[in-house]
Design a protein around this motif. Structure first.
Motif, mmCIF file in Angstrom:
data_model
loop_
_atom_site.group_PDB
_atom_site.id
_atom_site.type_symbol
_atom_site.label_atom_id
_atom_site.label_comp_id
_atom_site.label_asym_id
_atom_site.label_seq_id
_atom_site.Cartn_x
_atom_site.Cartn_y
_atom_site.Cartn_z
ATOM 1 N N MET A 113 0.768 -1.680 0.057
ATOM 2 C CA MET A 113 -0.199 0.009 0.269
ATOM 3 C C MET A 113 0.896 1.604 -0.285
ATOM 4 O O MET A 113 1.500 1.568 0.902
ATOM 5 C CB MET A 113 -0.754 0.253 1.202
ATOM 6 N N PRO A 114 0.756 1.877 -0.872
ATOM 7 C CA PRO A 114 1.711 3.319 -0.840
ATOM 8 C C PRO A 114 1.615 4.679 0.186
ATOM 9 O O PRO A 114 0.551 5.005 0.030
ATOM 10 C CB PRO A 114 1.421 3.914 -2.288
ATOM 11 N N PHE A 115 2.471 4.459 0.772
ATOM 12 C CA PHE A 115 1.962 6.163 1.913
ATOM 13 C C PHE A 115 1.771 7.270 1.577
ATOM 14 O O PHE A 115 0.733 7.724 2.451
ATOM 15 C CB PHE A 115 3.421 5.788 2.354
ATOM 16 N N GLN A 116 1.953 7.494 0.641
ATOM 17 C CA GLN A 116 0.939 8.512 0.269
ATOM 18 C C GLN A 116 -0.432 8.681 0.294
ATOM 19 O O GLN A 116 -0.700 9.813 -0.210
ATOM 20 C CB GLN A 116 0.853 8.664 -2.000
ATOM 21 N N LEU A 117 -1.379 7.750 0.281
ATOM 22 C CA LEU A 117 -2.852 7.139 0.326
ATOM 23 C C LEU A 117 -2.728 8.006 1.823
ATOM 24 O O LEU A 117 -4.498 8.453 1.880
ATOM 25 C CB LEU A 117 -2.816 5.776 0.179
ATOM 26 N N THR A 118 -2.001 6.987 3.118
ATOM 27 C CA THR A 118 -2.127 7.447 4.425
ATOM 28 C C THR A 118 -2.112 8.339 5.138
ATOM 29 O O THR A 118 -2.347 8.638 5.715
ATOM 30 C CB THR A 118 -2.227 5.870 4.696
ATOM 31 N N ILE A 120 -2.168 12.030 4.824
ATOM 32 C CA ILE A 120 -2.789 12.483 5.055
ATOM 33 C C ILE A 120 -4.010 11.997 6.222
ATOM 34 O O ILE A 120 -3.476 12.991 7.488
ATOM 35 C CB ILE A 120 -3.731 13.525 4.697
ATOM 36 N N PRO A 121 -4.561 10.980 5.792
ATOM 37 C CA PRO A 121 -5.282 10.754 6.768
ATOM 38 C C PRO A 121 -4.684 10.464 8.656
ATOM 39 O O PRO A 121 -5.368 10.900 9.266
ATOM 40 C CB PRO A 121 -6.067 9.331 6.420
ATOM 41 N N LEU A 122 -2.900 10.209 8.633
ATOM 42 C CA LEU A 122 -2.257 9.301 9.555
ATOM 43 C C LEU A 122 -2.335 10.954 10.434
ATOM 44 O O LEU A 122 -2.005 10.814 11.197
ATOM 45 C CB LEU A 122 -1.420 8.689 8.899
ATOM 46 N N LEU A 206 10.303 13.549 6.255
ATOM 47 C CA LEU A 206 8.977 13.990 5.691
ATOM 48 C C LEU A 206 7.816 13.886 7.265
ATOM 49 O O LEU A 206 7.040 14.942 7.646
ATOM 50 C CB LEU A 206 8.319 12.986 4.613
ATOM 51 N N PRO B 45 -6.361 4.748 8.904
ATOM 52 C CA PRO B 45 -6.012 5.826 7.513
ATOM 53 C C PRO B 45 -6.790 5.527 6.370
ATOM 54 O O PRO B 45 -7.398 6.046 5.222
ATOM 55 C CB PRO B 45 -4.687 5.964 7.829
ATOM 56 N N PHE B 48 -10.085 6.606 6.479
ATOM 57 C CA PHE B 48 -10.701 8.183 6.597
ATOM 58 C C PHE B 48 -10.277 9.122 5.069
ATOM 59 O O PHE B 48 -11.059 9.759 5.010
ATOM 60 C CB PHE B 48 -9.918 9.055 7.890
ATOM 61 N N SER B 49 -8.844 7.678 4.588
ATOM 62 C CA SER B 49 -8.792 8.478 3.324
ATOM 63 C C SER B 49 -10.346 8.898 2.203
ATOM 64 O O SER B 49 -9.940 9.650 1.106
ATOM 65 C CB SER B 49 -7.072 7.752 2.161
ATOM 66 N N LEU B 52 -12.615 11.508 2.805
ATOM 67 C CA LEU B 52 -12.008 12.666 2.929
ATOM 68 C C LEU B 52 -12.406 13.165 2.217
ATOM 69 O O LEU B 52 -11.871 14.538 1.148
ATOM 70 C CB LEU B 52 -10.043 12.574 3.524
ATOM 71 N N PHE B 243 10.891 13.890 -1.798
ATOM 72 C CA PHE B 243 10.712 14.899 -1.201
ATOM 73 C C PHE B 243 11.156 15.512 -0.585
ATOM 74 O O PHE B 243 10.860 17.178 -0.625
ATOM 75 C CB PHE B 243 9.247 14.672 -0.275
ATOM 76 N N ILE B 265 1.152 16.860 -1.632
ATOM 77 C CA ILE B 265 0.348 17.220 -0.901
ATOM 78 C C ILE B 265 0.694 17.972 0.281
ATOM 79 O O ILE B 265 -0.063 17.993 0.984
ATOM 80 C CB ILE B 265 0.882 14.822 0.065
ATOM 81 N N GLY B 282 -3.026 12.327 -3.387
ATOM 82 C CA GLY B 282 -2.860 10.951 -2.038
ATOM 83 C C GLY B 282 -3.289 9.517 -2.666
ATOM 84 O O GLY B 282 -2.220 9.194 -3.323
ATOM 85 N N LEU B 283 -4.647 10.184 -2.999
ATOM 86 C CA LEU B 283 -4.849 8.800 -3.774
ATOM 87 C C LEU B 283 -4.105 8.609 -5.308
ATOM 88 O O LEU B 283 -4.087 7.313 -5.483
ATOM 89 C CB LEU B 283 -6.773 8.893 -3.933
ATOM 90 N N LEU B 285 -1.930 9.989 -6.549
ATOM 91 C CA LEU B 285 -0.469 9.241 -6.806
ATOM 92 C C LEU B 285 -0.608 7.786 -6.554
ATOM 93 O O LEU B 285 0.378 7.015 -7.253
ATOM 94 C CB LEU B 285 0.053 10.079 -5.714
ATOM 95 N N ALA B 286 -0.798 7.040 -5.542
ATOM 96 C CA ALA B 286 -0.802 5.783 -4.849
ATOM 97 C C ALA B 286 -0.856 5.055 -6.496
ATOM 98 O O ALA B 286 -0.557 3.570 -6.867
ATOM 99 C CB ALA B 286 -2.054 5.813 -3.563
#
Lengths: 273, 304
Positions: A113-118, A120-122, A206, B45, B48-49, B52, B243, B265, B282-283, B285-286
């Motif tokens: 699971m790419p970290f970019q996905l979570t 902001i929610p994290l 980051l 997360p 919740f994503s 969001l 980044f 992001i 983020g979504l 990009l994933a």
């Protein structure tokens, strides 16, 4: 004859490349103690040397505090990963329980699971827990790692079943089997997981940038990154380089003594991924 | 790849039902910390994503329903697409460079040359040093007026290069720096692959009159192909995680030429406080990451 020539050409090429890897670091360390006007020169010789840059740096930012913060966070998170991930790895490798296959798949899923996905929610979760600007935000999300669990699982799969059976007959519980029998036999994997995880957290910039605003809680990479981009060090090559040098020095020292472990650990972890 | 295989390994004592129940109970207790961790730090997360992305939210105040606004904005957001093409440009330069340089260094190190251990450690040093420290150092090397690179070029009467201040040069410069930073790891991986090739194979090929290229093409390349796949995937993932390098060196500029997906992001979330849109980026990009990695795998597997 040609073979011998090839050998020395190869050696010369490697020496040249190695120079290009080492000289920038050497230059950085020396540049920080050169007088301000001579810092940008390519060579190492200067008319005199002083530690003014470091004095200015210590005066501007609490970098020693940041070093201490990085140490707390990296050690705490690494200890947690070694304990909790070996628990999970042991359960997955050696104990039969309902849902084991499902959990194994969950772990594989979180790994891809790419970290970019979570990301902001994290962060939102940290806000909701009231963990922004606390060590908890830096440590707790890193108390487990899917990758470490899988490495432990794989290592524990190779242990002989007799070991466990004998221990159980002696009345040992599963925790004792794991920590008193398996751990002493698991040095290579403990070192690998320990080094790879510690380095990952030690160098992470980051996540701290996202959850920490309080200067007294910043980790070293975060503080140095902010210092390098903010106006605080505008145009002062020497002070910025001193910050980078302070961050590099401990790593270089540890690496010189433990390089074999570093290289082997990162190689095993890379190949298994 | 044995990490992913599922082995049905369990106690031989479990034939006794009482002991099996005991073992299952122990298993559930030992796996419990991970399950709790997963629910809090992965599952929540993730769910919740998905909430969001359908909302506008500045983090203070309530969530505001946005329907598909975020997605509509994303599609017409030139800066977002710029960040994707930037990342692809980075990958197109960085990944082949990484593979070629790492393979070359590993091939030479695999020969019996003096000081191999020292060279190996030298190449590996930037891998363990913090990316922030490396980036701050390279910021000075790259400096247009006083940087080391331009001073050395001046010895050969080559005009100053605007490494980071020109939109054409900035991303390639970062890609080269990233290669310098990471190549040591891939050298080690390739070396491990090369050392698995039996010497006798090369000797047999030499007897049959095979030249250097033939040996490389027909013995070395097939042997290290699995490592190439790993290197491709790891450095591609690295590209999409870019980044701190642009953050420290350029802030994403000039003219957004080094704006990476993750930096975008970060900018949306903590520059503009648009959590919903940041999560949408983020979504997206994933999805791109998974897509690119799957395409790579397919290409590599077809070549096998």
């Amino acid at each position: 004859m040609t073979n011998r020539w090839m050998k020395w050409i190869g050696f010369a090429a490697m020496a040249l490349v190695a120079f290009s890897f080492l000289y920038p670091f050497l230059w950085m360390f020396v540049a920080t103690i050169k007088p301000e006007t001579e810092i940008t020169e390519v060579g190492l010789l200067a008319s005199s040397y002083n530690v003014d840059n470091y004095k200015v740096l210590l005066d501007r930012i609490p970098i020693l505090r940041a070093f201490f913060n990085s140490l707390i966070v990296s050690v705490a998170s690494t200890v947690a990963v070694l304990i909790f991930c070996s628990l999970a790895g042991y359960a997955l490798a050696r104990l039969r329980f309902p849902g084991r296959g499902f959990i194994h798949n969950l772990i594989l899923f979180t790994m891809v699971m790419p970290f970019q996905l979570t990301l902001i929610p994290l962060y939102v979760l940290m806000v909701k827990f009231g963990w922004v600007d606390t060590y908890a935000a830096l440590i707790l999300p890193y108390t487990m790692s899917a990758f470490a669990i899988l490495l432990f699982r794989q290592f524990f799969l190779q242990m002989p079943q007799d070991l466990i059976d004998a221990a159980r007959i002696d009345g040992l519980g599963e925790l004792s089997i794991l920590f008193r029998i398996f751990w002493p036999l698991s040095r290579p994997i403990l070192i690998t997981v320990g080094i790879v995880h510690f380095m990952g957290i030690w160098n992470e910039a980051l996540w701290p940038l996202i959850v920490i605003r309080d200067e007294m809680l910043m980790t070293m990479p975060q503080m140095v990154a902010l210092f390098a981009v903010a106006g605080q060090a505008e145009g002062q090559f020497g002070v910025q380089l001193s910050a980078a040098a302070l961050m590099t020095l401990p790593v270089v020292i540890v690496f010189v003594f433990l390089q074999r472990y570093f290289i082997e650990s990162m190689a095993t972890s890379g190949l298994k991924e | 790849m044995s990490l992913f295989t599922s082995v049905d390994h369990g106690s031989t004592v479990t034939k006794h039902p009482g002991l099996a129940a005991k073992e299952a109970r122990a298993g559930r207790i030992l796996i419990a910390p991970y399950v709790i961790f997963f629910l809090i730090f992965s599952a929540y997360p993730l769910i919740f994503s998905l909430v969001l992305v359908f909302h506008h939210w500045s983090i203070v105040g309530p969530l505001e329903w946005a329907g598909l606004d975020n997605f509509a904005e994303l599609i017409s957001d030139d800066v977002f697409w710029k960040s994707i093409t930037n990342t692809l440009l980075f990958i197109i330069i960085h990944v082949p460079l990484q593979v070629v340089v790492a393979l070359f260094l590993a091939a030479v190190l695999n020969e019996n040359i003096p000081a191999r251990g020292f060279f190996r450690a030298s190449f590996f040093l930037p891998v363990v040093v913090s990316g922030v420290a490396v980036t701050v150092l390279w910021k000075q090397l790259f400096s247009t007026d006083a940087g080391l690179f331009n001073q050395v070029l001046a010895w050969f009467n080559i005009a100053r290069v605007p490494w980071l201040s020109s939109p054409d040069w900035a991303m390639p410069s970062i890609a080269v720096m990233a290669t310098w930073k990471n190549v040591g790891l891939y050298v080690i991986l390739f070396l491990a692959g090369l050392q698995n090739v039996p010497r006798s194979l090369y000797e047999a090929a030499e007897m049959d009159g095979a030249g250097w290229w033939d040996k490389f093409r027909y013995i070395t390349v097939p042997a290290i192909n699995p490592v190439v796949v790993i290197v491709l995937i790891l450095s591609t993932l690295g590209g999409f995680s870019l980044f701190i390098e642009p953050y420290v060196l350029t802030g994403g500029g000039p003219m957004n030429s080094t704006l990476s997906g993750v930096l975008y992001i970060y900018r949306q979330a903590f520059g503009f406080f648009r959590m919903g849109y940041a999560a949408t980026v983020g979504l997206a990009l994933a999805v791109v990451v998974v897509g690119v990695v799957l395409i790579q795998r397919r290409i590599v597997e077809r070549e096998d």
